[in-house]
Design an enzyme around this catalytic site. Structure first.
Site, PDB file in Angstrom:
ATOM      1  N   LYS A  73      37.807  36.509  44.210  1.00  0.00           N
ATOM      2  CA  LYS A  73      39.037  35.974  44.805  1.00  0.00           C
ATOM      3  C   LYS A  73      39.940  37.084  45.342  1.00  0.00           C
ATOM      4  O   LYS A  73      40.422  37.004  46.479  1.00  0.00           O
ATOM      5  CB  LYS A  73      39.760  35.130  43.748  1.00  0.00           C
ATOM      6  CG  LYS A  73      41.057  34.505  44.196  1.00  0.00           C
ATOM      7  CD  LYS A  73      41.428  33.271  43.391  1.00  0.00           C
ATOM      8  CE  LYS A  73      41.191  33.439  41.908  1.00  0.00           C
ATOM      9  NZ  LYS A  73      41.975  34.477  41.253  1.00  0.00           N
ATOM     10  N   THR A  75      39.046  40.122  46.096  1.00  0.00           N
ATOM     11  CA  THR A  75      38.309  40.766  47.193  1.00  0.00           C
ATOM     12  C   THR A  75      38.490  39.978  48.486  1.00  0.00           C
ATOM     13  O   THR A  75      38.702  40.558  49.560  1.00  0.00           O
ATOM     14  CB  THR A  75      36.809  40.849  46.835  1.00  0.00           C
ATOM     15  OG1 THR A  75      36.681  41.438  45.549  1.00  0.00           O
ATOM     16  CG2 THR A  75      36.046  41.663  47.842  1.00  0.00           C
ATOM     17  N   ARG A  96      48.754  40.487  42.102  1.00  0.00           N
ATOM     18  CA  ARG A  96      49.315  40.893  40.816  1.00  0.00           C
ATOM     19  C   ARG A  96      48.815  42.271  40.400  1.00  0.00           C
ATOM     20  O   ARG A  96      47.805  42.755  40.900  1.00  0.00           O
ATOM     21  CB  ARG A  96      48.915  39.874  39.730  1.00  0.00           C
ATOM     22  CG  ARG A  96      49.518  38.497  39.919  1.00  0.00           C
ATOM     23  CD  ARG A  96      48.901  37.487  38.966  1.00  0.00           C
ATOM     24  NE  ARG A  96      47.481  37.316  39.252  1.00  0.00           N
ATOM     25  CZ  ARG A  96      46.618  36.744  38.422  1.00  0.00           C
ATOM     26  NH1 ARG A  96      47.015  36.316  37.243  1.00  0.00           N
ATOM     27  NH2 ARG A  96      45.362  36.609  38.754  1.00  0.00           N
ATOM     28  N   LYS A 107      36.702  41.397  32.001  1.00  0.00           N
ATOM     29  CA  LYS A 107      36.929  40.920  33.362  1.00  0.00           C
ATOM     30  C   LYS A 107      37.004  42.050  34.387  1.00  0.00           C
ATOM     31  O   LYS A 107      36.653  41.884  35.543  1.00  0.00           O
ATOM     32  CB  LYS A 107      38.216  40.092  33.401  1.00  0.00           C
ATOM     33  CG  LYS A 107      38.514  39.466  34.750  1.00  0.00           C
ATOM     34  CD  LYS A 107      39.750  38.575  34.665  1.00  0.00           C
ATOM     35  CE  LYS A 107      40.097  37.998  36.014  1.00  0.00           C
ATOM     36  NZ  LYS A 107      40.674  39.004  36.925  1.00  0.00           N
ATOM     37  N   ALA A 275      46.865  33.438  34.374  1.00  0.00           N
ATOM     38  CA  ALA A 275      46.936  32.065  34.879  1.00  0.00           C
ATOM     39  C   ALA A 275      46.438  31.040  33.871  1.00  0.00           C
ATOM     40  O   ALA A 275      46.693  29.855  34.035  1.00  0.00           O
ATOM     41  CB  ALA A 275      46.144  31.937  36.169  1.00  0.00           C
ATOM     42  N   PHE A 303      42.637  32.751  38.506  1.00  0.00           N
ATOM     43  CA  PHE A 303      41.555  31.853  38.090  1.00  0.00           C
ATOM     44  C   PHE A 303      41.318  30.737  39.113  1.00  0.00           C
ATOM     45  O   PHE A 303      41.541  30.923  40.299  1.00  0.00           O
ATOM     46  CB  PHE A 303      41.814  31.308  36.681  1.00  0.00           C
ATOM     47  CG  PHE A 303      41.727  32.368  35.617  1.00  0.00           C
ATOM     48  CD1 PHE A 303      40.620  33.200  35.533  1.00  0.00           C
ATOM     49  CD2 PHE A 303      42.746  32.563  34.709  1.00  0.00           C
ATOM     50  CE1 PHE A 303      40.523  34.184  34.563  1.00  0.00           C
ATOM     51  CE2 PHE A 303      42.666  33.549  33.728  1.00  0.00           C
ATOM     52  CZ  PHE A 303      41.549  34.350  33.660  1.00  0.00           C
ATOM     53  N   PHE A 383      26.914  37.038  49.165  1.00  0.00           N
ATOM     54  CA  PHE A 383      26.102  37.966  48.372  1.00  0.00           C
ATOM     55  C   PHE A 383      24.770  38.166  49.091  1.00  0.00           C
ATOM     56  O   PHE A 383      24.268  37.253  49.761  1.00  0.00           O
ATOM     57  CB  PHE A 383      25.854  37.412  46.963  1.00  0.00           C
ATOM     58  CG  PHE A 383      27.018  37.584  46.020  1.00  0.00           C
ATOM     59  CD1 PHE A 383      26.965  38.491  44.971  1.00  0.00           C
ATOM     60  CD2 PHE A 383      28.172  36.829  46.176  1.00  0.00           C
ATOM     61  CE1 PHE A 383      28.031  38.648  44.104  1.00  0.00           C
ATOM     62  CE2 PHE A 383      29.253  36.980  45.310  1.00  0.00           C
ATOM     63  CZ  PHE A 383      29.172  37.897  44.272  1.00  0.00           C
ATOM     64  N   TRP A 411      33.252  42.023  51.559  1.00  0.00           N
ATOM     65  CA  TRP A 411      32.818  42.955  50.520  1.00  0.00           C
ATOM     66  C   TRP A 411      31.926  44.041  51.128  1.00  0.00           C
ATOM     67  O   TRP A 411      32.056  45.216  50.810  1.00  0.00           O
ATOM     68  CB  TRP A 411      32.070  42.198  49.424  1.00  0.00           C
ATOM     69  CG  TRP A 411      31.640  43.059  48.266  1.00  0.00           C
ATOM     70  CD1 TRP A 411      32.350  43.363  47.146  1.00  0.00           C
ATOM     71  CD2 TRP A 411      30.384  43.748  48.138  1.00  0.00           C
ATOM     72  NE1 TRP A 411      31.631  44.196  46.312  1.00  0.00           N
ATOM     73  CE2 TRP A 411      30.416  44.446  46.900  1.00  0.00           C
ATOM     74  CE3 TRP A 411      29.248  43.848  48.938  1.00  0.00           C
ATOM     75  CZ2 TRP A 411      29.352  45.226  46.456  1.00  0.00           C
ATOM     76  CZ3 TRP A 411      28.183  44.624  48.492  1.00  0.00           C
ATOM     77  CH2 TRP A 411      28.227  45.301  47.260  1.00  0.00           C
TER      78      TRP A 411
END
Length: 558
Positions: A73, A75, A96, A107, A275, A303, A383, A411
C-alpha cells in the site's frame, strides 16, 4: 535476475537538498527547520500563511485485508505520486511515520519499497526527527504526574482503582501488557495494577494527528480523562496540570516533516497511529498543509479499507473538514490467491480459480468504499510471478463491480510504472463524481454507530456487548460525549474479529471486549475480539537480522 533490496536501492538514491524540495512547493528556506541535509520540519508561521489558498485534490490509497503475501500500500502511494508528477501534475505524498515496534518485529518499515520509496529510508524507519520519542515522553510525563499527585496527598481524590491512563513505549513487548507498579514500600508510592501500550496506540499520538495547531493541541491534551473519583466523576489531564508541559514536549513534534521520494518529489511524513488499535492516518496538519501547496495530495490509511479507510472517512475527514476526490484500493494477485485458499509456499504457481475465489474480499472493499460516495479505482500491485490470465481474472471481476483495475509496476519501474494508474486517478478526481458523506451522523447513539460499522462495513449479523459496556456507552452519552465518532480496534486480517477468517465472511458476530473514551482525541475506542494494544514480537523478530556492516551501514531494515 538479481533484485536489489529496498535498503540498497534507497542507499543509491540521488537526493536533493531538502531546501530544493521545499522550494518546489513554494516554501522559503527560512520556514524549513532542517534535520541534516535531507529532512526538515515546516514552520507553523508558514502553515498559517497559506490557509487562504484553495485545496488541491485529495486521493486516498487503501487496500484489501493484508495477507502474509504483502499488498504494498505505501509503495503504491509513493509510486502514484511519482506517476502523477510524470504526467505533469504537482503532487505530494502524505504518509505516517514508522513505529519501531513493527520495524524490529515482523511488518517492517513504512517507507515503501523497490523503486517507489521515500528517503532517507534508514532514518525514517528508526528515530527520524524524534517525534515518536517526544510523544512517548509527553505521555509518560502525564503518567508520572498522576502517580506523583496520588503520592503527595491525592488532593483530587483519585480512586487508585480507576486510574485509566497507562504508560507507553514504542516497542513490541508483551511482558509489559499487565504489570504492577510502585512496589517496594511507602517511598515508592501506592501499588496498583496497570500496563503499557505501544506508543502508536497512545491517545497523545491520536491527539497530535488530529490537532490543527499548538492551541488546539493543548486543549485536547487537557481534555484527556486520566482517572475517576469514587463517585465516578472524571479527572482530566488539565486537573493534574500536565497539559502545558506536555505541549512544550510536543512543540517541535507538532510540525510536519518534509522529505522526498526516490524521484525527488515532496513527501510529508508525520504522525503514526496504528489502524487496528487507533485511527491509522497521518496528521491533519500535514495533509491540510500539503493540500494548500500541491495540486494532488496522495495519502494512505493503514491496513485494509475496513479499518484505515473507514476511520479516514468517519474520523479524520469529519474532524478536518476534508473529503477524498478519489480512492485507490490496492490488491495483488498473490493476496487474491491466499484469500482463495492457496498457501503462501504455493503462490508462485498459476491458479486462476483461486484468484477468482479470493476476489470477493476485494469486491466487498470496493462496495464499502463506494458507500461513502467516492469513486474507486483498483491498483493491481504487480509481482513478477503474476500471469496474464491471473491479472485478467482480477480485471474482469473488478469490471463486474463497476470499477476498473489497472496494473501498476511502480515497484519495478518507479513513477513510469504508475503512469496508467495516475491518469485514471486524475480522470476520476476531476470528474466531480465524489459526493462524500460519512457512514453515520454525529447525533446517532454510540452503540448504534458501532452496529452501523459492524453491519455495513464488516457485514456482521450482530454486535455482542454485555450490560456493563452498554451502560458505559450510555453514561458517556449523558456526559456529553454521544456525538463522538467510533474508532474500532480489531484484527486487520479479516472483516470479522477472527484473523483466520479470510475472504468476505457473513453471518459472524462482533464481540466487544472493552470500550475506552478518548475525550482529548475526540473518539470512542471499541476493542473487539483478541486485539492487543501492546503487540508482541514473533518467534524470530526482524531485529535478529538488523546490524551494521563493515562500512558502518545499516543492514536488515525492510
Amino acid at each position: 535476475m538479481t533484485v536489489k533490496s529496498d535498503i540498497e536501492i534507497a542507499r543509491e538514491a540521488k537526493k536533493r537538498p531538502i531546501q530544493e524540495i521545499g522550494a518546489g512547493l513554494g516554501i522559503p528556506s527560512e520556514h524549513l527547520l532542517p534535520y541534516g541535509h535531507d529532512k526538515a520540519k515546516i514552520g507553523q508561521d508558514f502553515i498559517n500563511s497559506v490557509q487562504d489558498r484553495p485545496n488541491g485534490k485529495l486521493i486516498l490509497v487503501t487496500a484489501i485485508n493484508p495477507t502474509p503475501a504483502g499488498e504494498g500500500k505505501t509503495t503504491t502511494t509513493v509510486g502514484l505520486v511519482d506517476g502523477l508528477n510524470k504526467i505533469g501534475k504537482k503532487a505530494a505524498v502524505c504518509i505516517r511515520e514508522a513505529s519501531l515496534g513493527p520495524c524490529f518485529g515482523m511488518k517492517g518499515g513504512a517507507a515503501g519499497g523497490g523503486y517507489a520509496q521515500v528517503v532517507p529510508m534508514e532514518e525514517m524507519n528508526l528515530h527520524f526527527t524524534g517525534d515518536f520519542h517526544a510523544i512517548t515522553a509527553a505521555h509518560n510525563l502525564l503518567s508520572a504526574m498522576i502517580d506523583n499527585h496520588i503520592h503527595w496527598g491525592n488532593e483530587l481524590e483519585i480512586d487508585e482503582r480507576r486510574v485509566t491512563w497507562r504508560r507507553v513505549m514504542d516497542m513490541n513487548d508483551r511482558a509489559l501488557r499487565d504489570i504492577v507498579t510502585s512496589l517496594g514500600g511507602v517511598a515508592n508510592g501506592f501499588p496498583r495494577q496497570t500496563g503499557f501500550d505501544i506508543t502508536v496506540a497512545s491517545e497523545v499520538m491520536a491527539i497530535l494527528c488530529l490537532s490543527r495547531d499548538l492551541n488546539d493541541l493543548q486543549k485536547r491534551l487537557g481534555d484527556i480523562i486520566v482517572a475517576y473519583r469514587r463517585d465516578r466523576s472524571p479527572i482530566y489531564c488539565r486537573d493534574i496540570q500536565a497539559d502545558g508541559a506536555m505541549t512544550v514536549l510536543l512543540k517541535d513534534a507538532m510540525q510536519p516533516n518534509l522529505v522526498q521520494t526516490l524521484e525527488n518529489n515532496p513527501a510529508f511524513v508525520h504522525g503514526g497511529p496504528f489502524a487496528n488499535i487507533a485511527h491509522g492516518c497521518n496528521s491533519v496538519i500535514a495533509t491540510t498543509t500539503a493540500l494548500k501547496l500541491a495540486d494532488y495530495v496522495v495519502t494512505e490509511a493503514g491496513f485494509g479499507a475496513d479499518l484505515g479507510a473507514e476511520k479516514f472517512m468517519n474520523i479524520k475527514c469529519r474532524k478536518a473538514g476534508i473529503a477524498p476526490d478519489a480512492v485507490v484500493i490496492v490488491a495483488t494477485v498473490r493476496a487474491m490467491k491466499m484469500n482463495g485458499g492457496v498457501a503462501k509456499a504455493d503462490l508462485g504457481s498459476e491458479n486462476v480459480e483461486a484468484v477468482q475465489k479470493g476476489c470477493p474480499n476485494l469486491g466487498r472493499h470496493i462496495a464499502n468504499v463506494k458507500s461513502f460516495g467516492v469513486p474507486v479505482v483498483v491498483a493491481i500491485n504487480h509481482f513478477i510471478t503474476d500471469t496474464d490470465a491471473e491479472v485478467q481474472a482480477v480485471k474482469d471481476y473488478v469490471a463486474k463491480q463497476g470499477s476498473q483495475a489497472i496494473v501498476s509496476r511502480h515497484w519495478e519501474l518507479g513513477g513510469e510504472g504508475a503512469v496508467d494508474l495516475a491518469k485514471r486517478v486524475v480522470e476520476l478526481a476531476e470528474s466531480g463524481w465524489s459526493h462524500f458523506a460519512p457512514l453515520y451522523p454525529d447525533d446517532m447513539p454510540l452503540f448504534q454507530k458501532i452496529e452501523t460499522i459492524a453491519k455495513r462495513i464488516y457485514h456482521a449479523d450482530e454486535v455482542l456487548a454485555d450490560k456493563k459496556i452498554r451502560t458505559q456507552l450510555r453514561d458517556w452519552e449523558e456526559a456529553g460525549y454521544g456525538n463522538l465518532p467510533i474508532c474500532m480496534a480489531k484484527t486487520q486480517y479479516s472483516f470479522s474479529t477472527d484473523p483466520n477468517l479470510r475472504g468476505a465472511p457473513t453471518g459472524h458476530s462482533v464481540p466487544i471486549r472493552e470500550v475506552r473514551l478518548s475525550a482529548g482525541a475526540g473518539f470512542v475506542v471499541v476493542i473487539c475480539g483478541e486485539i492487543m494494544t501492546m503487540p508482541g514480537l514473533p518467534r524470530h523478530p526482524a531485529a535478529e537480522q538488523i546490524h551494521l556492516n563493515d562500512l558502518g551501514q545499516i543492514e536488515g531494515l525492510f
